[in-house]
Design a protein around this motif. Structure first.
Motif, mmCIF file in Angstrom:
data_model
loop_
_atom_site.group_PDB
_atom_site.id
_atom_site.type_symbol
_atom_site.label_atom_id
_atom_site.label_comp_id
_atom_site.label_asym_id
_atom_site.label_seq_id
_atom_site.Cartn_x
_atom_site.Cartn_y
_atom_site.Cartn_z
ATOM 1 N N PHE A 180 -9.620 -7.687 58.034
ATOM 2 C CA PHE A 180 -10.401 -8.885 58.318
ATOM 3 C C PHE A 180 -11.010 -8.785 59.707
ATOM 4 O O PHE A 180 -10.523 -8.056 60.575
ATOM 5 C CB PHE A 180 -9.561 -10.161 58.186
ATOM 6 N N SER A 181 -12.093 -9.511 59.910
ATOM 7 C CA SER A 181 -12.793 -9.493 61.190
ATOM 8 C C SER A 181 -13.308 -10.896 61.499
ATOM 9 O O SER A 181 -13.692 -11.637 60.590
ATOM 10 C CB SER A 181 -13.971 -8.507 61.140
ATOM 11 N N LEU A 182 -13.301 -11.263 62.773
ATOM 12 C CA LEU A 182 -13.742 -12.584 63.202
ATOM 13 C C LEU A 182 -15.222 -12.557 63.563
ATOM 14 O O LEU A 182 -15.640 -11.803 64.445
ATOM 15 C CB LEU A 182 -12.935 -13.040 64.415
ATOM 16 N N ASP A 183 -16.008 -13.380 62.894
ATOM 17 C CA ASP A 183 -17.408 -13.554 63.253
ATOM 18 C C ASP A 183 -17.527 -14.868 64.013
ATOM 19 O O ASP A 183 -17.553 -15.945 63.422
ATOM 20 C CB ASP A 183 -18.294 -13.572 62.002
ATOM 21 N N THR A 184 -17.604 -14.791 65.315
ATOM 22 C CA THR A 184 -17.651 -15.982 66.155
ATOM 23 C C THR A 184 -19.016 -16.667 66.134
ATOM 24 O O THR A 184 -19.161 -17.786 66.597
ATOM 25 C CB THR A 184 -17.327 -15.616 67.611
ATOM 26 N N GLY A 185 -20.013 -15.966 65.616
ATOM 27 C CA GLY A 185 -21.378 -16.466 65.680
ATOM 28 C C GLY A 185 -22.084 -16.088 66.964
ATOM 29 O O GLY A 185 -23.260 -16.390 67.148
ATOM 30 N N ARG A 186 -21.372 -15.379 67.865
ATOM 31 C CA ARG A 186 -21.949 -15.011 69.163
ATOM 32 C C ARG A 186 -21.814 -13.510 69.436
ATOM 33 O O ARG A 186 -21.880 -13.080 70.583
ATOM 34 C CB ARG A 186 -21.250 -15.791 70.296
ATOM 35 N N LEU A 187 -21.620 -12.711 68.396
ATOM 36 C CA LEU A 187 -21.445 -11.278 68.587
ATOM 37 C C LEU A 187 -22.782 -10.589 68.862
ATOM 38 O O LEU A 187 -23.851 -11.109 68.532
ATOM 39 C CB LEU A 187 -20.793 -10.658 67.343
ATOM 40 N N HIS A 188 -22.710 -9.397 69.461
ATOM 41 C CA HIS A 188 -23.903 -8.580 69.653
ATOM 42 C C HIS A 188 -24.449 -8.132 68.292
ATOM 43 O O HIS A 188 -23.680 -7.926 67.335
ATOM 44 C CB HIS A 188 -23.583 -7.312 70.455
ATOM 45 N N ALA A 189 -25.753 -7.918 68.240
ATOM 46 C CA ALA A 189 -26.348 -7.374 67.015
ATOM 47 C C ALA A 189 -25.730 -6.027 66.674
ATOM 48 O O ALA A 189 -25.507 -5.702 65.502
ATOM 49 C CB ALA A 189 -27.861 -7.236 67.205
ATOM 50 N N GLU A 190 -25.418 -5.233 67.709
ATOM 51 C CA GLU A 190 -24.797 -3.927 67.478
ATOM 52 C C GLU A 190 -23.435 -4.059 66.800
ATOM 53 O O GLU A 190 -23.050 -3.201 65.988
ATOM 54 C CB GLU A 190 -24.628 -3.191 68.814
ATOM 55 N N THR A 191 -22.710 -5.125 67.123
ATOM 56 C CA THR A 191 -21.388 -5.314 66.532
ATOM 57 C C THR A 191 -21.495 -5.668 65.052
ATOM 58 O O THR A 191 -20.707 -5.184 64.231
ATOM 59 C CB THR A 191 -20.618 -6.409 67.293
ATOM 60 N N TYR A 192 -22.478 -6.491 64.710
ATOM 61 C CA TYR A 192 -22.665 -6.817 63.293
ATOM 62 C C TYR A 192 -23.018 -5.564 62.499
ATOM 63 O O TYR A 192 -22.529 -5.350 61.391
ATOM 64 C CB TYR A 192 -23.756 -7.882 63.134
#
Length: 244
Positions: free
Chosen positions: A58-70
């Motif tokens: 599982f991974s947390l998508d905070t809504g504020r991640l870098h585009a590179e992280t997505y």
């Protein structure tokens, strides 16, 4: 599953070999998952997939991640042909928080409240469905809060009166060099931000590249004192614990 014997697990894994710890943890628990966000975690995924093709991640998508992280999360999903459970903040809680505090309150009030809404609460919901989880924590990541870190422990922060939750930190005694040696040796995918000077990667507003010889956590919440550099995912790090 019968009650998990933590003392016996530690005794039988005293050599502290990461691959062995992961294998035995997954053998002990059917309902166990890997928390994935960075370089350490993908090493765990690589090891786990080699031991069990049905690994849960599982991974947390905070809504504020870098585009590179997505893009990186998607790269890992495809590379290992695994499902990654993407966890998002509660919509109503996030809306209340941003309407009251705005989008950058952490620069004035500290990051704990924002992390609580965007990271800790989604994690808490996920952990309530698990019996154990595996993290990529290392002792040397944050000497102020992680220097005493067992490779297997009862998660005192997220256990409840109804259920004990166990946490495994197979890379507790690894260094950053160990992690990157593994990544290079086994051609493991990594976040492209690492080649841009980012060492520890979190949300985009709260993460920046570090200079040579700076500690890897210096790029996280750089406006705060070093002893505050935990987001709350590993609350137990802030609570005195017995050494392994």
């Amino acid at each position: 599953m019968s009650a998990f014997d933590l003392a016996s697990f530690i005794a039988n894994n005293k050599e502290d070999e990461a691959q062995k710890i992961i294998h035995n943890a997954m053998k002990a628990f059917d309902n166990i998952a890997i928390s994935f966000s960075g370089a350490e975690d993908v090493v765990l995924i690589d090891m786990a997939v080699k031991a069990n093709k049905n690994v849960k991640v599982f991974s947390l998508d905070t809504g504020r991640l870098h585009a590179e992280t997505y893009r990186y999360i998607e790269q890992v999903r495809k590379h290992y042909n695994i499902k990654i459970d993407i966890l998002s903040p509660d919509r109503e809680a996030l809306e209340r928080f941003t309407q009251e505090k705005g989008l950058f309150s952490f620069f004035e009030d500290g990051h704990k409240e924002c992390c609580g809404v965007r990271k800790v609460q989604p994690l808490k919901r996920k952990l309530a469905t698990l019996n154990a989880w595996i993290t990529g924590q290392r002792k040397d990541q944050s000497p102020g809060t992680r220097n005493v870190l067992a490779f297997a422990e009862k998660d005192s922060a997220f256990s409840t009166d109804e259920k004990d939750l166990f946490k495994f930190n197979p890379l507790a005694n690894w260094s950053s060099e160990d992690v990157w040696n593994y990544i290079k040796m086994f051609d493991v995918p990594y976040n492209e931000l690492h080649v841009k000077g980012f060492t520890s990667i979190g949300c985009e507003p709260c993460t920046r590249a570090v200079l040579p010889n700076q500690h890897e956590r210096e790029g996280r919440w750089w406006w705060e004192e070093s002893e505050h550099k935990e987001c709350g995912l590993h609350i137990g790090n802030l609570i005195p614990t017995a050494q392994q």
